[in-house]
Design a protein around this motif. Structure first.
Motif, short mmCIF file in Angstrom:
data_model
loop_
_atom_site.label_atom_id
_atom_site.label_comp_id
_atom_site.label_asym_id
_atom_site.label_seq_id
_atom_site.Cartn_x
_atom_site.Cartn_y
_atom_site.Cartn_z
N ALA A 1 20.38 -46.72 -24.74
CA ALA A 1 20.61 -45.98 -23.50
C ALA A 1 20.47 -44.48 -23.72
N ASP A 2 21.00 -43.97 -24.84
CA ASP A 2 20.90 -42.54 -25.14
C ASP A 2 19.45 -42.08 -25.29
N ASN A 3 18.58 -43.00 -25.66
CA ASN A 3 17.17 -42.68 -25.86
C ASN A 3 16.28 -43.20 -24.73
N ASN A 4 16.91 -43.42 -23.57
CA ASN A 4 16.22 -43.85 -22.35
C ASN A 4 15.53 -45.20 -22.48
N GLY A 5 16.05 -46.05 -23.36
CA GLY A 5 15.51 -47.39 -23.50
C GLY A 5 16.18 -48.39 -22.57
N ILE A 6 17.26 -47.96 -21.95
CA ILE A 6 17.97 -48.77 -20.96
C ILE A 6 18.18 -47.87 -19.74
N PRO A 7 17.82 -48.35 -18.56
CA PRO A 7 18.05 -47.54 -17.35
C PRO A 7 19.53 -47.20 -17.19
N LYS A 8 19.79 -46.02 -16.67
CA LYS A 8 21.17 -45.54 -16.53
C LYS A 8 22.06 -46.49 -15.73
N ASP A 9 21.51 -47.07 -14.66
CA ASP A 9 22.33 -47.97 -13.84
C ASP A 9 22.70 -49.24 -14.62
N GLU A 10 21.81 -49.72 -15.47
CA GLU A 10 22.11 -50.91 -16.26
C GLU A 10 23.12 -50.58 -17.37
#
Length: 141
Positions: free
Chosen positions: A119-128
């Motif tokens: 998530a910190d590296n934009n590999g997971i969308p913020k909403d997820e």
């Protein structure tokens, strides 16, 4: 390759949930062909009874279906057939519960930090990521 902590499965981001299903299929095919998953993070699946792996796999499939994904029924049937044919490779039945000393709080935290890094590296969308953080954030502090 990894089996995400069982408590995380219903909350996994789309990509991780889809990948988990693919990994489960790869694991059982590898067990069928070579007798072991041959991966440090999943070899221990054979230390547990086949019911644990079947339950976990069914949970993943049910989560996918709940989110509207269609599971290829032939692939799922083949998976279950391979699992049944290879159940002698799994540990003898116990009454301790699903992946009892593997999917513990320590492993949950490891999985959470792995997801947090994605998530910190934009590999997971913020909403997820927020769904996971809202449910398990207390373990990330």
């Amino acid at each position: 390759m990894r089996l995400w902590h069982i408590d995380l499965v219903p909350y996994l981001p789309k990509l991780q949930l889809l990948s988990q299903y693919r990994e489960l299929v790869a694991i059982i095919k590898r067990i069928d062909k070579q007798g072991t998953p041959n991966h440090i993070l999943v070899n221990k699946v054979l230390d547990y009874e086949v019911a644990d792996f079947r339950y976990y796999s069914t949970l993943v499939v049910n989560c996918l279906k709940k989110r509207g994904y269609k599971i290829n029924e032939k692939t799922w049937e083949n998976f279950n057939e391979l699992l049944t044919n290879n159940c002698y490779r799994f540990a003898l039945p116990t009454t301790k519960g699903i992946f009892y000393d593997w999917h513990n709080e320590r492993y949950l935290k490891q999985c959470l930090f792995n997801l947090q890094e994605k998530a910190d590296n934009n590999g997971i969308p913020k909403d997820e990521w927020k769904v996971i953080e809202d449910k398990f954030g207390y373990l990330l502090k």
